[in-house]
Write a protein that holds these residues in place. Structure first.
Motif, short mmCIF file in Angstrom:
data_model
loop_
_atom_site.label_atom_id
_atom_site.label_comp_id
_atom_site.label_asym_id
_atom_site.label_seq_id
_atom_site.Cartn_x
_atom_site.Cartn_y
_atom_site.Cartn_z
N GLY A 114 2.12 1.28 7.80
CA GLY A 114 3.39 0.86 8.39
C GLY A 114 3.20 -0.37 9.26
N SER A 115 2.17 -1.14 8.96
CA SER A 115 1.85 -2.32 9.77
C SER A 115 3.04 -3.25 9.93
CB SER A 115 0.69 -3.10 9.15
OG SER A 115 -0.45 -2.31 9.07
N PHE B 183 11.34 2.17 6.22
CA PHE B 183 10.84 3.01 5.13
C PHE B 183 11.84 4.13 4.89
CE2 PHE B 183 7.12 0.85 6.54
CZ PHE B 183 6.27 0.78 5.45
N ALA B 184 12.00 4.50 3.64
CA ALA B 184 12.89 5.62 3.29
C ALA B 184 12.30 6.89 3.88
CB ALA B 184 13.01 5.73 1.78
N PRO B 185 13.11 7.93 4.05
CA PRO B 185 12.61 9.18 4.62
C PRO B 185 11.46 9.82 3.83
CG PRO B 185 15.00 9.17 4.64
CD PRO B 185 14.56 7.95 3.86
N ALA B 186 11.28 9.43 2.57
CA ALA B 186 10.19 9.98 1.79
C ALA B 186 8.87 9.67 2.48
CB ALA B 186 10.20 9.39 0.38
N LEU B 187 7.86 10.53 2.29
CA LEU B 187 6.59 10.37 2.97
C LEU B 187 5.97 9.00 2.67
CD1 LEU B 187 4.38 11.49 4.73
CD2 LEU B 187 3.40 12.59 2.71
N LEU C 173 0.82 -1.22 0.00
CA LEU C 173 0.00 0.00 0.00
C LEU C 173 0.85 1.26 0.00
CD1 LEU C 173 -2.81 -1.01 2.53
CD2 LEU C 173 -2.92 -0.97 0.02
N ALA C 174 1.91 1.28 0.78
CA ALA C 174 2.77 2.47 0.84
C ALA C 174 3.38 2.80 -0.52
CB ALA C 174 3.87 2.27 1.88
N ALA C 175 3.65 1.78 -1.31
CA ALA C 175 4.20 2.01 -2.65
C ALA C 175 3.17 2.62 -3.59
CB ALA C 175 4.71 0.70 -3.23
#
Length: 158
Positions: A105-106, A118-122, A97-99
């Motif tokens: 962030g489950s 996760f990378a620093p990107a939102l 989903l994040a992609a």
């Protein structure tokens, strides 16, 4: 060829319990007694095809307590000199989903090893630190998109 192999064949393995012997040795040694399944306090082992035990990460996390190994009289599960219980690692696929721009962030929140980052990107697809990931499966069942699995393939290292 063992009698069990002759009668049941060698069906696709699935994920064997931790510390399982190599597949052919495992099939020859395992009697299908179900002791490993019955002694698993996390209830993440079940009987798969051919009557052999498999680890099902959809059922939860393996804590590698070793109760399954201790219960295995035929020694199809044996710690030996293995540094790791298996070479399974979490792998995140493109269904994440994040992609796709959804905040999720489950997997990171449940990971007992803090191996999912996760990378620093939102919004970004998570990566798995193969040096930290134990392959416990905690992240698999909690992923709402079913985007995480366990695989013996190497994953990207952070």
């Amino acid at each position: 060829m063992s009698r069990r192999t002759l009668l049941f064949g060698s069906a696709p393995a699935g994920l064997r319990p931790p510390w399982a012997l190599q597949e052919q040795q495992f099939i020859e040694a395992c009697t299908g007694c179900r002791a490993c399944v019955e002694h698993c306090p996390e209830n993440v082992l079940r009987i798969g095809s051919g009557g052999f035990p498999v680890f099902d990460p959809q059922l939860g996390e393996c804590t590698f307590c070793g109760d399954c190994v201790d219960a295995c009289a035929p020694q199809a599960l044996a710690r030996g000199n293995a540094a790791r219980p298996w070479n399974q690692l979490a792998v995140v696929d493109d269904a994440c989903l994040a992609a796709h721009g959804v905040v999720c962030g489950s997997c990171r929140e449940i990971c007992p090893e803090s191996a999912i980052r996760f990378a620093p990107a939102l919004l970004s697809k998570p990566s798995v630190d193969s040096d930290c990931c134990s392959g416990c499966g905690a992240c698999v069942g909690v992923c709402p998109a079913g985007a995480i699995g366990l695989n013996a393939a190497q994953v990207e290292t952070i």
